[in-house]
Design a protein around this motif. Sequence first.
Motif, PDB file in Angstrom:
ATOM      1  N   MET A   1       0.850  -1.169   0.000  1.00 45.28           N
ATOM      2  CA  MET A   1       0.000   0.000   0.000  1.00 45.28           C
ATOM      3  C   MET A   1       0.899   1.236   0.000  1.00 45.28           C
ATOM      4  SD  MET A   1      -3.067   1.149   2.620  1.00 45.28           S
ATOM      5  CE  MET A   1      -2.883  -0.311   3.551  1.00 45.28           C
ATOM      6  N   PRO A   2       1.271   1.740  -1.188  1.00 42.11           N
ATOM      7  CA  PRO A   2       2.142   2.909  -1.272  1.00 42.11           C
ATOM      8  C   PRO A   2       1.458   4.178  -0.774  1.00 42.11           C
ATOM      9  CG  PRO A   2       2.022   1.771  -3.376  1.00 42.11           C
ATOM     10  CD  PRO A   2       0.992   1.166  -2.490  1.00 42.11           C
ATOM     11  N   TYR A   3       2.276   5.019  -0.177  1.00 41.96           N
ATOM     12  CA  TYR A   3       1.840   6.342   0.272  1.00 41.96           C
ATOM     13  C   TYR A   3       2.887   7.324  -0.222  1.00 41.96           C
ATOM     14  CZ  TYR A   3       1.072  10.334   3.353  1.00 41.96           C
ATOM     15  OH  TYR A   3       0.866  11.597   3.843  1.00 41.96           O
ATOM     16  N   VAL A   4       2.475   8.292  -1.022  1.00 42.11           N
ATOM     17  CA  VAL A   4       3.388   9.307  -1.558  1.00 42.11           C
ATOM     18  C   VAL A   4       2.911  10.661  -1.072  1.00 42.11           C
ATOM     19  CG1 VAL A   4       4.308  10.362  -3.653  1.00 42.11           C
ATOM     20  CG2 VAL A   4       3.833   7.902  -3.605  1.00 42.11           C
ATOM     21  N   ASN A   5       3.838  11.442  -0.536  1.00 44.38           N
ATOM     22  CA  ASN A   5       3.525  12.786  -0.051  1.00 44.38           C
ATOM     23  C   ASN A   5       4.280  13.791  -0.906  1.00 44.38           C
ATOM     24  OD1 ASN A   5       4.358  14.893   2.634  1.00 44.38           O
ATOM     25  ND2 ASN A   5       2.312  14.662   1.855  1.00 44.38           N
ATOM     26  N   GLY A  24      -0.414  10.951 -12.330  1.00 44.81           N
ATOM     27  CA  GLY A  24       0.914  10.608 -12.828  1.00 44.81           C
ATOM     28  C   GLY A  24       1.726   9.775 -11.846  1.00 44.81           C
ATOM     29  N   VAL A  25       1.690  10.142 -10.571  1.00 48.37           N
ATOM     30  CA  VAL A  25       2.426   9.384  -9.549  1.00 48.37           C
ATOM     31  C   VAL A  25       1.834   7.984  -9.411  1.00 48.37           C
ATOM     32  CG1 VAL A  25       2.891   9.244  -7.069  1.00 48.37           C
ATOM     33  CG2 VAL A  25       3.250  11.393  -8.283  1.00 48.37           C
ATOM     34  N   THR A  26       0.508   7.905  -9.426  1.00 48.61           N
ATOM     35  CA  THR A  26      -0.143   6.599  -9.334  1.00 48.61           C
ATOM     36  C   THR A  26       0.237   5.728 -10.525  1.00 48.61           C
ATOM     37  OG1 THR A  26      -1.984   7.548  -8.097  1.00 48.61           O
ATOM     38  CG2 THR A  26      -2.377   5.415  -9.155  1.00 48.61           C
ATOM     39  N   ASP A  27       0.189   6.285 -11.723  1.00 52.72           N
ATOM     40  CA  ASP A  27       0.561   5.536 -12.924  1.00 52.72           C
ATOM     41  C   ASP A  27       2.013   5.074 -12.873  1.00 52.72           C
ATOM     42  OD1 ASP A  27      -1.998   5.951 -13.897  1.00 52.72           O
ATOM     43  OD2 ASP A  27      -1.408   7.530 -15.308  1.00 52.72           O
ATOM     44  N   LEU A  28       2.902   5.913 -12.358  1.00 51.73           N
ATOM     45  CA  LEU A  28       4.310   5.551 -12.238  1.00 51.73           C
ATOM     46  C   LEU A  28       4.500   4.350 -11.302  1.00 51.73           C
ATOM     47  CD1 LEU A  28       7.259   6.311 -12.943  1.00 51.73           C
ATOM     48  CD2 LEU A  28       7.238   7.752 -10.901  1.00 51.73           C
ATOM     49  N   LEU A  29       3.806   4.375 -10.171  1.00 50.54           N
ATOM     50  CA  LEU A  29       3.906   3.256  -9.227  1.00 50.54           C
ATOM     51  C   LEU A  29       3.331   1.966  -9.812  1.00 50.54           C
ATOM     52  CD1 LEU A  29       3.095   5.173  -5.961  1.00 50.54           C
ATOM     53  CD2 LEU A  29       5.222   4.002  -6.473  1.00 50.54           C
ATOM     54  N   VAL A  30       2.287   2.078 -10.598  1.00 49.93           N
ATOM     55  CA  VAL A  30       1.724   0.911 -11.265  1.00 49.93           C
ATOM     56  C   VAL A  30       2.730   0.353 -12.272  1.00 49.93           C
ATOM     57  CG1 VAL A  30      -0.063   0.136 -12.889  1.00 49.93           C
ATOM     58  CG2 VAL A  30      -0.688   1.592 -10.948  1.00 49.93           C
ATOM     59  N   ARG A  31       3.294   1.243 -13.092  1.00 49.02           N
ATOM     60  CA  ARG A  31       4.197   0.826 -14.166  1.00 49.02           C
ATOM     61  C   ARG A  31       5.522   0.272 -13.646  1.00 49.02           C
ATOM     62  NH1 ARG A  31       8.016   3.697 -16.732  1.00 49.02           N
ATOM     63  NH2 ARG A  31       7.226   5.680 -15.983  1.00 49.02           N
ATOM     64  N   LYS A  35       2.208  -1.729  -8.548  1.00 49.15           N
ATOM     65  CA  LYS A  35       1.332  -1.484  -7.400  1.00 49.15           C
ATOM     66  C   LYS A  35      -0.112  -1.329  -7.848  1.00 49.15           C
ATOM     67  CE  LYS A  35       4.484  -1.671  -4.309  1.00 49.15           C
ATOM     68  NZ  LYS A  35       4.495  -2.738  -3.331  1.00 49.15           N
ATOM     69  N   ASN A  36      -1.019  -1.683  -6.981  1.00 46.62           N
ATOM     70  CA  ASN A  36      -2.442  -1.575  -7.248  1.00 46.62           C
ATOM     71  C   ASN A  36      -2.881  -0.118  -7.058  1.00 46.62           C
ATOM     72  OD1 ASN A  36      -5.238  -1.654  -7.232  1.00 46.62           O
ATOM     73  ND2 ASN A  36      -5.372  -3.408  -5.865  1.00 46.62           N
ATOM     74  N   PRO A  37      -3.432   0.518  -8.096  1.00 42.74           N
ATOM     75  CA  PRO A  37      -3.850   1.913  -7.942  1.00 42.74           C
ATOM     76  C   PRO A  37      -4.956   2.107  -6.906  1.00 42.74           C
ATOM     77  CG  PRO A  37      -4.544   1.052 -10.070  1.00 42.74           C
ATOM     78  CD  PRO A  37      -3.680   0.003  -9.435  1.00 42.74           C
TER      79      PRO A  37
END
Length: 70
Positions: A1-5, A24-31, A35-37
């Motif tokens: 469960m990523p958390y980006v601040n 964009g940050v969510t897409d980067l973590l997926v790619r 990670k599950n968006p």
Amino acid sequence: MPYVNIRITRDGATPEQKAELIRGVTDLLVRVLDKNPATTFVVIDEVAMEDWGVGGLPVEDYNRSLEQPS
């Protein structure tokens, strides 16, 4: 469960720009990390200009110093 601040100064980021950052940050973590968006959290904190410093100066003074010819 990523958390980006993400922290930015309060200098006029629009709701559309913030939405693009979140997307964009969510897409980067997926790619990159697969990670599950649906379980990825992105929080944007806006900081008052007087509470942000760069190079030993309040950010407004720092920005002014960049505008001055040397």
